[in-house]
Structure formats: structure tokens, C-alpha cells
Design a protein around this motif. Structure first.
Motif, mmCIF file in Angstrom:
data_model
loop_
_atom_site.group_PDB
_atom_site.id
_atom_site.type_symbol
_atom_site.label_atom_id
_atom_site.label_comp_id
_atom_site.label_asym_id
_atom_site.label_seq_id
_atom_site.Cartn_x
_atom_site.Cartn_y
_atom_site.Cartn_z
ATOM 1 N N GLN A 13 38.592 49.254 36.682
ATOM 2 C CA GLN A 13 37.568 48.644 35.831
ATOM 3 C C GLN A 13 37.579 47.124 36.005
ATOM 4 O O GLN A 13 36.532 46.499 36.131
ATOM 5 C CB GLN A 13 37.779 49.022 34.373
ATOM 6 N N ASN A 14 38.766 46.512 36.038
ATOM 7 C CA ASN A 14 38.890 45.072 36.240
ATOM 8 C C ASN A 14 38.303 44.653 37.589
ATOM 9 O O ASN A 14 37.575 43.669 37.683
ATOM 10 C CB ASN A 14 40.356 44.646 36.135
ATOM 11 N N LEU A 15 38.598 45.425 38.625
ATOM 12 C CA LEU A 15 38.074 45.102 39.956
ATOM 13 C C LEU A 15 36.556 45.160 39.999
ATOM 14 O O LEU A 15 35.901 44.282 40.560
ATOM 15 C CB LEU A 15 38.638 46.077 40.992
ATOM 16 N N ILE A 16 35.990 46.194 39.399
ATOM 17 C CA ILE A 16 34.538 46.369 39.448
ATOM 18 C C ILE A 16 33.842 45.322 38.585
ATOM 19 O O ILE A 16 32.866 44.703 39.000
ATOM 20 C CB ILE A 16 34.151 47.802 39.040
ATOM 21 N N VAL A 17 34.349 45.104 37.388
ATOM 22 C CA VAL A 17 33.701 44.171 36.458
ATOM 23 C C VAL A 17 33.865 42.724 36.903
ATOM 24 O O VAL A 17 32.921 41.940 36.870
ATOM 25 C CB VAL A 17 34.246 44.377 35.027
ATOM 26 N N ASN A 18 35.051 42.350 37.349
ATOM 27 C CA ASN A 18 35.332 40.952 37.684
ATOM 28 C C ASN A 18 35.130 40.604 39.147
ATOM 29 O O ASN A 18 35.165 39.438 39.511
ATOM 30 C CB ASN A 18 36.760 40.593 37.273
ATOM 31 N N GLY A 19 34.923 41.587 39.963
ATOM 32 C CA GLY A 19 34.749 41.319 41.386
ATOM 33 C C GLY A 19 36.074 41.345 42.110
ATOM 34 O O GLY A 19 37.091 40.895 41.606
ATOM 35 N N TYR A 20 36.033 41.880 43.288
ATOM 36 C CA TYR A 20 37.240 42.105 44.075
ATOM 37 C C TYR A 20 38.012 40.821 44.371
ATOM 38 O O TYR A 20 39.195 40.722 44.125
ATOM 39 C CB TYR A 20 36.843 42.812 45.367
ATOM 40 N N ARG A 21 37.353 39.815 44.882
ATOM 41 C CA ARG A 21 38.052 38.577 45.254
ATOM 42 C C ARG A 21 38.594 37.826 44.049
ATOM 43 O O ARG A 21 39.622 37.182 44.138
ATOM 44 C CB ARG A 21 37.127 37.665 46.073
ATOM 45 N N GLU A 22 37.894 37.917 42.919
ATOM 46 C CA GLU A 22 38.387 37.268 41.708
ATOM 47 C C GLU A 22 39.594 38.007 41.137
ATOM 48 O O GLU A 22 40.566 37.412 40.719
ATOM 49 C CB GLU A 22 37.275 37.248 40.650
ATOM 50 N N ALA A 23 39.515 39.332 41.127
ATOM 51 C CA ALA A 23 40.582 40.132 40.529
ATOM 52 C C ALA A 23 41.817 40.192 41.418
ATOM 53 O O ALA A 23 42.937 40.277 40.934
ATOM 54 C CB ALA A 23 40.079 41.548 40.251
ATOM 55 N N VAL A 24 41.624 40.148 42.738
ATOM 56 C CA VAL A 24 42.734 40.254 43.680
ATOM 57 C C VAL A 24 42.585 39.161 44.738
ATOM 58 O O VAL A 24 42.235 39.428 45.885
ATOM 59 C CB VAL A 24 42.759 41.648 44.355
ATOM 60 N N PRO A 25 42.847 37.915 44.368
ATOM 61 C CA PRO A 25 42.578 36.805 45.293
ATOM 62 C C PRO A 25 43.389 36.834 46.583
ATOM 63 O O PRO A 25 42.939 36.330 47.601
ATOM 64 C CB PRO A 25 42.907 35.565 44.465
ATOM 65 N N ASN A 26 44.563 37.429 46.588
ATOM 66 C CA ASN A 26 45.404 37.448 47.789
ATOM 67 C C ASN A 26 45.428 38.811 48.455
ATOM 68 O O ASN A 26 46.373 39.149 49.151
ATOM 69 C CB ASN A 26 46.833 37.031 47.427
#
Length: 128
Positions: free
Chosen positions: A13-26
Motif C-alpha cells: 500500500q505504501n509503495l502504490i500510494v507514495n510511489g516506488y522511488r519515494e517509498a524505496v529510494p535505494n
């Protein structure tokens, strides 16, 4: 990759709502959002699959059509099959016709009725 379904559901849910690069920058650049969504739609836990489908309502990125089709035809939960059909048609339109035709034979009447209804809507839209 957690063994805890609640953690996996929150993460997708975090990945989809916040966007992949924002949620998992590295994150590993070979891992795509579409592959993460596919994995979540095929998760063993129905709550993870349901959370993923719910979160995808607000997602405007690329979706894995083959995985959604598979889910619409094979998920163990008829409610999730209906939800996957709806999302498939919403995102892929007429490209979902083959899946809808197969879903007409689903043993659960909610799924087969939904498939019939969507195919009728397609037919109505193609009428001049």
C-alpha cells in the motif's frame, strides 16, 4: 519479503500510494513497480491481495495485465476475482474481452454475472 502478511500489505500500500522511488529510494533498479504489484497480486495471503487491489484504484502507473487476468480467473476468493475483473476492464478495456469470456464460466455466480455484464457493456459501446 516479510513472512508477516500485515507487513507485506502495509508495504505494498505504501509503495502504490507514495510511489516506488519515494517509498524505496535505494531500491534495485531491476525491480519494477509492475513486478512488485504482480508479486503482491499473487501473494499467498488474501489480505495482501485485497490490499493491493484496493490500492490500485488510485494508482495510475503500468499494471501487469497478465497477472490481473490470471487473478480474475484463478484467485481462490470470488470477491477478489470480481474486483480483479473490474480493474482489468477499467484499465485495459476491450483487451480484457478474452478474460471476460472465460470468466463467464466461473463457478461463482457473482463472477460469471459480472463478466456477462461487462461483455454486454462492451457490446453496447460498440453499437453506433
Amino acid at each position: 519479503n516479510s513472512t508477516d502478511a500485515a507487513v507485506r500489505a502495509d508495504a505494498i500500500q505504501n509503495l502504490i500510494v507514495n510511489g516506488y522511488r519515494e517509498a524505496v529510494p535505494n531500491a534495485d533498479s531491476n525491480t519494477t513497480m509492475e513486478s512488485i504489484i504482480s508479486k503482491s497480486l499473487l501473494d499467498n495471503n488474501p489480505n495482501v491481495r485485497a490490499t493491493t487491489l484496493d490500492a490500485l484504484d488510485a494508482y495510475d502507473g503500468s499494471l501487469p495485465q497478465a497477472t490481473l487476468s490470471h487473478m480474475a480467473l484463478n484467485d481462490s476468493n470470488p470477491g477478489l476475482r470480481v474486483q480483479a475483473l473490474d480493474l482489468l476492464v477499467e484499465r485495459f478495456g476491450q483487451q480484457a474481452s478474452a478474460t471476460l469470456k472465460e470468466a463467464r464460466h466461473d463457478p461463482d455466480p457473482r463472477v460469471s454475472r459480472m463478466a456477462d455484464q461487462l461483455l454486454i457493456e462492451f457490446a453496447d459501446q460498440s453499437q453506433p
